[in-house]
Design a protein around this motif. Structure first.
Motif, PDB file in Angstrom:
ATOM      1  N   ARG A 150      -0.090  -2.202   8.822  1.00  0.00           N
ATOM      2  CA  ARG A 150      -1.200  -1.915   7.572  1.00  0.00           C
ATOM      3  C   ARG A 150      -1.273  -0.535   7.143  1.00  0.00           C
ATOM      4  N   MET A 156      -0.734   1.309   3.334  1.00  0.00           N
ATOM      5  CA  MET A 156      -1.727   1.996   2.768  1.00  0.00           C
ATOM      6  C   MET A 156      -1.169   3.293   1.945  1.00  0.00           C
ATOM      7  N   THR A 157      -0.085   3.685   2.459  1.00  0.00           N
ATOM      8  CA  THR A 157       0.647   4.930   1.842  1.00  0.00           C
ATOM      9  C   THR A 157       0.507   5.196   0.398  1.00  0.00           C
ATOM     10  N   GLU A 202      -1.309   3.580  -1.687  1.00  0.00           N
ATOM     11  CA  GLU A 202      -2.693   3.580  -2.241  1.00  0.00           C
ATOM     12  C   GLU A 202      -3.370   5.003  -2.126  1.00  0.00           C
ATOM     13  N   VAL A 233     -10.744   4.410   6.416  1.00  0.00           N
ATOM     14  CA  VAL A 233     -10.332   3.474   5.578  1.00  0.00           C
ATOM     15  C   VAL A 233     -10.686   2.277   6.398  1.00  0.00           C
ATOM     16  N   VAL A 242      -9.070  -1.675   7.003  1.00  0.00           N
ATOM     17  CA  VAL A 242      -7.688  -2.328   6.707  1.00  0.00           C
ATOM     18  C   VAL A 242      -8.015  -3.739   6.756  1.00  0.00           C
TER      19      VAL A 242
END
Length: 643
Positions: free
Chosen positions: A585, A589-590, A592, A619, A621
């Motif tokens: 996950r 997210m990198t 975003e 964050v 996930v």
């Protein structure tokens, strides 16, 4: 659970191989199976050394070619008058004891007596002077035997005329056996104090000779009782019934100085320096002329492939034994303690080496030790020690075969299984470490602290649309080839390739205390590979309007279940659990967050203070209720900062 063969069990097997090799070699040695090899080696050592020592106690009076030429018409049966003169002059110059290495089974008087008439009358006093020398007690006569020696008829003694002249009719004290000990191949290498076994002659003692010619001469020269069962001669104890001993030959044929019988019979013999040099020595009179057929094979006559060297006369052979007895020189076989100790040590070292080396290298090592063993044996021989080189060679060969069999039936199969299971995923160093560890991965799984790295290619869908299928495969293969190197260098286990993504674990299959730090370093190295690969993409696919090549990397550390997972038909070694899911996950997210590397707080804390971080966020996930603090990884201290 990961179970495996304990290292202790492996060591026990290796100890078993070493002990078994030593026991087999020792049994073969004691059983005489290895004797031919050691005997031939010792023959060569005699030849290589040449003259070993100077003969100081023994002299030889030779019936040589000059002697035969001086009396060409006289049968040797009538030489007893000359022998009497020779013995008398030897006594006069101070010789210690004289041994006659000739069997005088018939006397001239008896031979002539058979003719009758005037010859019988004339022959009555022919041997008087020779009988006087026999009766002096300083002359030892020779005899021989046939059969076991358990009957009086087995012995061929001197003529009764000479036996009657012996002091006190003492046959064991003045008549010796000139028999030589044949080892079976015709080469004379050892001698016996008493050539006939006690069990064979026990009922005949007193009526037949007991000691060998050199033995009786040595006892007489030392002034000891020939009928005793043990003596101190040359500084060492000698036993009448002792087992055969190696003959420490002093040199090749011709080493012992000889005086021709003709010089001893000349009128000026007592002024001859060669004759007077026999003062104080024990003297052997015997045949050296080739035509008299008293020549024998000794270590100096053997050859490796074909042919033969010079034979040695019987009188010189006896002189070698006699000199060794009087001087104390001996060739001592390596004792049981030192032999067994060095055998165990050498085989132990050999087993360790054979286990560590490839089979072919172990075989070459064994072959290389053979000349080294031969040289070591020769050096020991120079110090009068006979080392059983064959036993060492056989023991190490058995150890090599044992280790080879062990590898083929167990260890090599186990190593092959581990290599097949992990060779595609981890570095060679990790595989070797795994092979040396106390455990082996087996079916099932176990919980273990690891760091999981996920990486995929940004905009892969767009890139795939603008390249054909062959070019996409080329791109992925080239990238993965470059990407794997830094991952394996940090001890990572490449779990799988999922399309354009890579899943890697650090701390699996072997636990690593610094798995988080390794994961961070590998991620930074992977980012650098991606930057270099973007240049390759621009050169390989120009004018394709491709997005800039880049990757996103997610890292998380925690507990995961690792092991063989799957079905009976298809199974692979992998990791599963929340740690794996969260790492996947974070990689997603990198994009975003807008960074290349995103790691969880757990990984950052585990990696230590040398990690240089950028942004930090908390964050949530997908699929996980608890929020996670994540950090952008820029570099590690001493590394190159992200642009």
């Amino acid at each position: 659970m990961m179970l495996g063969r304990p290292r202790k069990s492996r060591r026990l097997w290796l100890v078993f191989f070493a002990l078994a090799a030593c026991l087999i070699a020792e049994a073969l040695l004691r059983g005489g199976v290895l004797n031919p090899v050691d005997q031939r080696l010792q023959d060569f050592w005699f030849q290589w050394q040449g003259v070993r020592a100077e003969a100081r106690h023994v002299g030889i009076v030779a019936l040589d070619e000059d002697t035969l030429a001086a009396y060409p018409d006289d049968p040797m049966i009538f030489w007893t008058d000359r022998l009497a003169v020779a013995v008398a002059r030897l006594r006069e110059v101070g010789a210690n004891v004289v041994g006659l290495d000739m069997l005088l089974s018939i006397s001239p008087e008896r031979w002539l007596g058979k003719l009758g008439g005037d010859l019988q009358q004339a022959a009555r006093d022919y041997d008087r002077t020779f009988r006087e020398q026999i009766n002096s007690g300083q002359l030892v006569l020779a005899s021989t035997r046939s059969g076991s020696g358990g009957r009086e008829t087995d012995y061929l003694l001197p003529s009764p005329d000479y036996l009657l002249a012996l002091p006190d009719f003492d046959i064991p004290g003045y008549v010796a056996l000139a028999d030589l000990l044949d080892e079976g191949d015709g080469v004379i290498r050892r001698y016996l104090m008493a050539p006939v076994a006690l069990a064979d002659r026990i009922l005949l003692d007193g009526n037949v000779p007991i000691l060998g010619l050199p033995s009786l001469l040595a006892v007489r020269a030392a002034g000891l009782d020939p009928l005793a069962t043990s003596w101190m001669i040359g500084g060492r104890a000698m036993d009448r019934e002792q087992p055969p001993e190696p003959i420490p030959y002093f040199g090749p044929p011709g080493t012992f100085p000889r005086v021709s019988l003709t010089r001893l019979l000349s009128d000026d013999a007592l002024n001859d320096p060669a004759v007077t040099a026999l003062q104080g020595k024990t003297v052997l009179i015997g045949a050296t002329a080739a035509g008299l057929n008293d020549e024998h094979f000794t270590p100096y006559a053997t050859r490796l492939f074909s042919g033969r060297g010079v034979l040695m006369s019987g009188v010189e052979l006896h002189a070698n034994v006699l000199e060794s007895l009087l001087s104390g020189e001996r060739l001592q076989p390596l004792g049981d303690g030192p032999r067994i100790g060095t055998l165990l040590l050498m085989v132990g070292l050999a087993v360790v080496a054979f286990v560590a080396l490839p089979v072919w290298a172990g075989a070459l090592l064994w072959l290389a030790t053979i000349p080294v063993l031969a040289l070591s044996g020769f050096l020991a021989f120079r110090f009068d020690v006979l080392a059983p080189v064959s036993a060492y060679a056989v023991a190490t060969a058995i150890a090599l075969l044992g280790v080879l069999g062990w590898r083929l039936t167990g260890e090599e199969r186990e190593r092959s299984r581990v290599r097949q299971m992990f060779g595609r995923y981890v570095s060679d160093q990790v595989v070797e470490a795994l092979l040396k560890s106390d455990t082996r991965p087996e079916l099932g799984g176990q919980s273990q602290e690891i760091t999981v790295l996920f990486s995929d290619i940004r905009n892969f869908t767009t890139i795939s649309e603008r390249l054909n299928a062959r070019e996409v495969v080329e791109m992925l293969n080239t990238y993965f080839e470059r990407a794997c190197a830094p991952l394996l260098a940090e001890g990572g286990s490449i779990d799988k390739f999922i399309g354009d993504a890579i899943m890697v674990e650090f701390g699996s299959p072997l636990p690593l205390a610094d798995h988080a730090n390794r994961g961070i370093r590998a991620a930074i190295a992977l980012r650098a590979v991606a930057a270099e690969f973007s240049v390759w993409m621009e050169k390989r696919f120009p004018d394709r309007n491709l997005p800039k090549f880049a990757v996103g990397i997610g890292l998380h550390s925690g507990e995961a279940v690792i092991g063989n997972i799957g079905s009976l038909k298809r199974m692979e070694f992998t990791a599963i659990g929340d740690t794996v899911n969260l790492a996947s996950r974070l990689e997603g997210m990198t994009k975003e967050i807008g960074c290349a590397i995103l790691a969880s707080e757990t990984t950052i804390v585990g990696a230590g203070r040398n990690v240089v971080c950028g942004r930090s966020e908390v964050v949530k996930v997908k699929g996980r209720e608890e929020a996670v603090r994540v950090f952008e990884v820029l570099n590690v201290e001493g590394g190159e900062k992200d642009a």
